[in-house]
Motif scaffolding. Structure first.
Motif, PDB file in Angstrom:
ATOM      1  N   UNK A  13      -0.363  -3.331   3.750  1.00  0.00           N
ATOM      2  CA  UNK A  13       0.205  -4.463   3.008  1.00  0.00           C
ATOM      3  C   UNK A  13       0.679  -3.992   1.642  1.00  0.00           C
ATOM      4  N   UNK A  14       1.864  -4.445   1.265  1.00  0.00           N
ATOM      5  CA  UNK A  14       2.476  -4.035   0.004  1.00  0.00           C
ATOM      6  C   UNK A  14       1.976  -4.953  -1.120  1.00  0.00           C
TER       7      UNK A  14
ATOM      8  N   UNK B  12      -7.966 -10.018   8.075  1.00  0.00           N
ATOM      9  CA  UNK B  12      -8.358  -8.620   8.224  1.00  0.00           C
ATOM     10  C   UNK B  12      -9.349  -8.144   7.176  1.00  0.00           C
ATOM     11  N   UNK B  13      -9.239  -8.699   5.961  1.00  0.00           N
ATOM     12  CA  UNK B  13     -10.061  -8.118   4.897  1.00  0.00           C
ATOM     13  C   UNK B  13     -10.784  -9.127   4.000  1.00  0.00           C
ATOM     14  N   UNK B  14     -10.069 -10.165   3.564  1.00  0.00           N
ATOM     15  CA  UNK B  14     -10.651 -11.015   2.512  1.00  0.00           C
ATOM     16  C   UNK B  14     -11.757 -11.933   3.032  1.00  0.00           C
TER      17      UNK B  14
ATOM     18  N   UNK C 257     -15.555 -19.633  -7.903  1.00  0.00           N
ATOM     19  CA  UNK C 257     -15.501 -21.076  -8.127  1.00  0.00           C
ATOM     20  C   UNK C 257     -16.847 -21.676  -7.745  1.00  0.00           C
TER      21      UNK C 257
ATOM     22  N   UNK D 164       0.699  -5.755  -4.739  1.00  0.00           N
ATOM     23  CA  UNK D 164       0.868  -5.185  -6.082  1.00  0.00           C
ATOM     24  C   UNK D 164      -0.340  -5.395  -6.975  1.00  0.00           C
ATOM     25  N   UNK D 165      -0.871  -6.604  -6.933  1.00  0.00           N
ATOM     26  CA  UNK D 165      -2.011  -6.857  -7.806  1.00  0.00           C
ATOM     27  C   UNK D 165      -2.914  -7.927  -7.202  1.00  0.00           C
TER      28      UNK D 165
ATOM     29  N   UNK E 164      -6.180 -10.553  -8.463  1.00  0.00           N
ATOM     30  CA  UNK E 164      -7.155 -11.034  -9.445  1.00  0.00           C
ATOM     31  C   UNK E 164      -8.199 -11.834  -8.690  1.00  0.00           C
TER      32      UNK E 164
ATOM     33  N   UNK F 174      -6.139  -3.098   0.998  1.00  0.00           N
ATOM     34  CA  UNK F 174      -4.996  -3.821   1.577  1.00  0.00           C
ATOM     35  C   UNK F 174      -3.806  -2.883   1.734  1.00  0.00           C
TER      36      UNK F 174
ATOM     37  N   UNK G  88     -11.631 -14.512  -8.763  1.00  0.00           N
ATOM     38  CA  UNK G  88     -12.351 -15.515  -9.541  1.00  0.00           C
ATOM     39  C   UNK G  88     -13.446 -16.103  -8.672  1.00  0.00           C
TER      40      UNK G  88
ATOM     41  N   UNK H 294     -17.307 -20.395  -3.979  1.00  0.00           N
ATOM     42  CA  UNK H 294     -16.141 -19.881  -3.272  1.00  0.00           C
ATOM     43  C   UNK H 294     -15.574 -18.708  -4.066  1.00  0.00           C
ATOM     44  N   UNK H 295     -14.869 -17.837  -3.363  1.00  0.00           N
ATOM     45  CA  UNK H 295     -14.180 -16.737  -4.042  1.00  0.00           C
ATOM     46  C   UNK H 295     -12.686 -17.008  -3.954  1.00  0.00           C
ATOM     47  N   UNK H 296     -12.000 -16.778  -5.067  1.00  0.00           N
ATOM     48  CA  UNK H 296     -10.553 -16.976  -5.083  1.00  0.00           C
ATOM     49  C   UNK H 296      -9.884 -15.638  -5.363  1.00  0.00           C
ATOM     50  N   UNK H 297      -8.913 -15.281  -4.521  1.00  0.00           N
ATOM     51  CA  UNK H 297      -8.148 -14.052  -4.724  1.00  0.00           C
ATOM     52  C   UNK H 297      -6.712 -14.436  -5.014  1.00  0.00           C
ATOM     53  N   UNK H 298      -6.195 -13.971  -6.136  1.00  0.00           N
ATOM     54  CA  UNK H 298      -4.797 -14.224  -6.449  1.00  0.00           C
ATOM     55  C   UNK H 298      -4.024 -12.945  -6.145  1.00  0.00           C
ATOM     56  N   UNK H 299      -3.212 -13.004  -5.093  1.00  0.00           N
ATOM     57  CA  UNK H 299      -2.511 -11.809  -4.612  1.00  0.00           C
ATOM     58  C   UNK H 299      -1.050 -11.839  -5.024  1.00  0.00           C
ATOM     59  N   UNK H 300      -0.498 -10.689  -5.329  1.00  0.00           N
ATOM     60  CA  UNK H 300       0.936 -10.579  -5.580  1.00  0.00           C
ATOM     61  C   UNK H 300       1.481  -9.535  -4.617  1.00  0.00           C
ATOM     62  N   UNK H 301       2.443  -9.929  -3.802  1.00  0.00           N
ATOM     63  CA  UNK H 301       2.949  -8.999  -2.790  1.00  0.00           C
ATOM     64  C   UNK H 301       4.394  -9.328  -2.431  1.00  0.00           C
TER      65      UNK H 301
ATOM     66  N   UNK I 252      -2.743 -12.881   7.452  1.00  0.00           N
ATOM     67  CA  UNK I 252      -3.221 -11.631   8.064  1.00  0.00           C
ATOM     68  C   UNK I 252      -4.183 -10.893   7.128  1.00  0.00           C
ATOM     69  N   UNK I 253      -3.838 -10.838   5.822  1.00  0.00           N
ATOM     70  CA  UNK I 253      -4.728 -10.160   4.864  1.00  0.00           C
ATOM     71  C   UNK I 253      -6.087 -10.849   4.825  1.00  0.00           C
TER      72      UNK I 253
END
Lengths: 86, 86
Positions: B32-33, A65-67, B42, B35-36, B38, B27, B40, A40-47, A61-62
């Motif tokens: 989409x706003x 649309x993309x991930x 799994x 910021x960051x 990351x 994004x 990984x 699996x892929x994990x994305x940690x987003x900050x928004x 939505x993200x």
């Protein structure tokens, strides 16, 4: 507010995963008795978002649309700490 | 006994992640706003081991030998349910 969300994207069950098969074979070749592997892929987003509900909505939505590719992937969204800052 | 372990592999902090940068830019381009980001990977492994300690030991060796590159990656091992069957 700044929110942090963790989006986990994995292949739907039944979809072939040749990369995982290769890793499993490589592990067996190295002498490990590994029966199955799932990746699996994990994305940690900050928004920025107005509220937790809005944050989950945006992350969904993200993902769509993309991930993730909704045809072959399942995704799971988890807000971390509710909010990450302000 | 059959054990199930989840190995999370992420880049060490300070290591550039151009793929995550590209996703963040895409994004932002979509409005989409963000910021960051990351990323990984799994791996959910199922394998035979004598005990929980032995299972963690085996998962550590698999991570070091194949799943992660110890120079650029950190990895984290979590046994799921202690055991996955027998």
């Amino acid at each position: 507010m700044l929110f942090r969300a963790e989006v986990t994207v994995r292949l739907k069950s039944g979809i072939l995963d040749p990369e995982a098969t290769t890793i499993r074979k490589a592990l067996q070749h190295l002498g490990y008795d590994c029966h199955s592997i799932k990746q699996a892929a994990v994305y940690e987003l900050e928004f920025r978002a107005d509220s937790s509900d809005n944050a989950i909505d945006l992350a969904t939505k993200m993902s769509q649309q993309l991930l993730a590719n909704p045809i072959i992937h399942d995704y799971e969204i988890k807000l971390i700490n509710g909010k990450a800052g302000s």
